[in-house]
Design a protein around this motif. Structure first.
Motif, short mmCIF file in Angstrom:
data_model
loop_
_atom_site.label_atom_id
_atom_site.label_comp_id
_atom_site.label_asym_id
_atom_site.label_seq_id
_atom_site.Cartn_x
_atom_site.Cartn_y
_atom_site.Cartn_z
N ALA A 145 4.30 -95.17 -10.88
CA ALA A 145 3.53 -94.38 -11.07
C ALA A 145 2.16 -94.57 -10.64
N ARG A 146 2.02 -96.12 -10.60
CA ARG A 146 0.96 -96.92 -10.32
C ARG A 146 1.80 -98.09 -9.79
N PRO A 147 2.27 -98.16 -9.08
CA PRO A 147 3.40 -99.44 -7.98
C PRO A 147 1.97 -100.69 -8.30
N LEU A 148 0.30 -100.62 -8.11
CA LEU A 148 -0.63 -101.84 -8.20
C LEU A 148 -0.12 -102.86 -9.30
N LEU A 149 -0.79 -101.72 -10.51
CA LEU A 149 -0.90 -102.26 -11.77
C LEU A 149 0.16 -102.60 -12.07
N GLY A 150 1.39 -101.61 -11.80
CA GLY A 150 3.03 -102.32 -12.29
C GLY A 150 2.88 -104.02 -11.79
N GLY A 151 2.47 -103.76 -10.40
CA GLY A 151 3.34 -105.17 -9.98
C GLY A 151 2.66 -106.51 -10.53
N LEU A 152 1.62 -105.91 -10.33
CA LEU A 152 0.39 -106.83 -11.19
C LEU A 152 0.58 -107.74 -12.37
#
Length: 114
Positions: free
Chosen positions: A61-68
């Motif tokens: 759903a939120r790739p940037l936050l999950g990746g961070l």
């Protein structure tokens, strides 16, 4: 890329849960000799695997936050254990998941869900 980041992140998160349980047990063993000496390791042994699994779940759903979150969990593992044969599996898996998640978030020309 999001599905790949999810799968790799879940594998890294599950291995980090196993390492977290081992770290918590060893911290409890160390704390029996010197009270209040391993509280930080016990807290990190709980928080880091949870952050890794939450990041892996959020990457669709939120790739940037999950990746961070996965990248931060990999960084904490590197800080705690260093890069050796023991920490190789969760660090590499979480790092690859973080890389794929952040790369998918930074690709503006591609949209998923068609």
């Amino acid at each position: 890329m999001r599905i790949g980041a999810l799968i790799v992140g879940l594998l890294g998160g599950l291995t980090s849960v196993a390492y977290g349980l081992l770290g918590y047990g060893l911290a409890c063993l160390a704390e029996s000799g010197y009270p209040a000496s391993a509280t930080g390791v016990k807290i990190l042994s709980i928080v880091v695997p949870i952050a890794a699994l939450i990041g892996a779940g959020m990457v669709v759903a939120r790739p940037l936050l999950g990746g961070l979150l996965m990248g931060a969990a990999a960084g904490v593992f590197l800080w705690l254990l260093g890069f050796n044969a023991f920490s190789l599996i969760p660090v590499v898996l979480l790092g690859c998941g973080a890389f794929l998640g952040i790369l998918d978030a930074l690709d503006p020309g591609r949209r998923q869900g068609k």
